[in-house]
Design a protein around this motif. Sequence first.
Motif, mmCIF file in Angstrom:
data_model
loop_
_atom_site.group_PDB
_atom_site.id
_atom_site.type_symbol
_atom_site.label_atom_id
_atom_site.label_comp_id
_atom_site.label_asym_id
_atom_site.label_seq_id
_atom_site.Cartn_x
_atom_site.Cartn_y
_atom_site.Cartn_z
ATOM 1 N N ASN A 104 -6.946 2.596 7.338
ATOM 2 C CA ASN A 104 -5.443 3.407 7.282
ATOM 3 C C ASN A 104 -5.201 3.193 8.630
ATOM 4 O O ASN A 104 -5.651 3.334 9.620
ATOM 5 N N SER A 117 2.482 4.700 1.255
ATOM 6 C CA SER A 117 2.727 5.010 2.610
ATOM 7 C C SER A 117 3.719 6.123 2.337
ATOM 8 O O SER A 117 4.344 6.625 1.413
ATOM 9 N N HIS A 134 -1.654 3.977 3.819
ATOM 10 C CA HIS A 134 -2.958 4.224 3.098
ATOM 11 C C HIS A 134 -3.548 2.641 2.956
ATOM 12 O O HIS A 134 -2.834 1.882 2.310
ATOM 13 N N ASP A 135 -4.920 2.400 2.989
ATOM 14 C CA ASP A 135 -5.571 1.323 2.691
ATOM 15 C C ASP A 135 -4.789 -0.119 3.236
ATOM 16 O O ASP A 135 -4.530 -1.079 2.552
ATOM 17 N N TRP A 144 2.944 6.148 7.723
ATOM 18 C CA TRP A 144 1.303 6.173 7.349
ATOM 19 C C TRP A 144 1.205 5.320 6.566
ATOM 20 O O TRP A 144 1.855 5.574 5.269
ATOM 21 N N SER A 152 1.109 -1.384 -0.153
ATOM 22 C CA SER A 152 0.030 0.027 0.069
ATOM 23 C C SER A 152 0.956 1.203 0.100
ATOM 24 O O SER A 152 2.054 1.326 0.525
#
Length: 457
Positions: free
Chosen positions: A409, A309, A427-428, A425, A307
């Motif tokens: 997230n 990030s 995402h998804d 971080w 994903s």
Amino acid sequence: MSGNLAVEASGIRKGFASYERPADRLKKSMLGVAARFSPGALAKRAALRRVDALSSVFWALHDVSFSVAVGETVGIIGRNGSGKSTLLQIVCGTLAPTAGDIAVRGKVAALLELGSGFDVEYTGRENVYLNAQLYGLTRQQIDERYDDIVAFADIGEFVDQPVKTYSSGMFVRLAFAVIAHVDADILVIDEALAVGDAFFNQKCFRFLDEFKKRGTILFVSHDTSTIKKLCSKVIWIDRGHVMAQGDPEEVCAAYLEARYTGSAPSIASGRVPVKPRSVASCDERRGLINASSLRNDIQVMAFNRQSQSFGAGGAHIVDVALVDEAKRRLEWVVGGEPVTLQVSVHVGESLFSPIVGFFLKNDRGQDLFGENTFGTFADRPVHCEANSVLCAEFSFVMPVLPKGHFSINVAVAEGTQYNHVQLHWVHDALPLQSHASRVHHALLGIPMLHVDVSAVP
């Protein structure tokens, strides 16, 4: 006034005259002058009664008393029209109370009405100099701080454009940037940050978090979660009366109860009774719903290591999963049933105050709900040594999701709620797919503790 108090108010009342017709305002002014020159005491009293009859008084504040200690952060909550802004204007000195006493110690900087203190025909640069001089800064002091003010506002070339061309967010950016650089002892902020974007709001709250260490803050907001995080005391005002003041958690809970039930809880001496925590419950219809085609079946995909990030590094999220009470990884969950989100982080560098959090979002990118560890561990942060593993768990009842695609997230940061660095971080990170649902016209559904209907003959 005690030496350790920044603000002390006693019996504050504020009334505003209201008129049935615009002409009555002028007539009252003229009759008032005539009454002062009326011959004899009886004639003068009769003339004054005629003057008073032309208007009525709306009382915005009734016998408001409170104190704010030096270095304290106090939140003020209440519905629109409850008198919050009137009270702040009295604290700032832009309004005088009709009755009562107010004492303020220290230099006050205020962010009240949007764009107050700005001349819309002037450019942003000109308004910086105008506004800062109103707060007592000299031209030389403003010259020395101008670059920092503009950098804080971050409005680019618009600083040389007339303020009348600004959006509401740009107004707030420039106004907050000025009050952040005028060496105030007391900051007064009235809901203005609500129009700012998320990134600027975070910058403002980082500043407020630092300002709390050296100054006093009066903060008005309708967001009780922000009030509870930022403030050490809360004052609840309703229709001009102080309903309660004290612990943020207790006062906000009482305010929300009154707001949504229409009746205020019993309050003794300004203190709000603490309610016992409710026992664990579940949707009493769950068995019936789960035996039908309305059961909310949610498929849980594997953690997506590919994903998109971002982050500064120093920690890396290595696994995300939904698990049951026995910590078994789940590939299928049902809306309305308890689950635990487990986030595993490889810590590459020592962390002194890590924060792990998540958001569940839908296929439109809307954040539906989320949480992080800061609120629970703010007073006892978990120190992590380099080359260790940090594991965070969030246990909750899975909401009832509409049919469609969703994802979670996740992120790990270092610092505090308002002043932190995003380390990683993703995402998804955990895709979900809801295959069946009784929710069709809402973003999500909440399991009901009790539903009842009855017919009265």
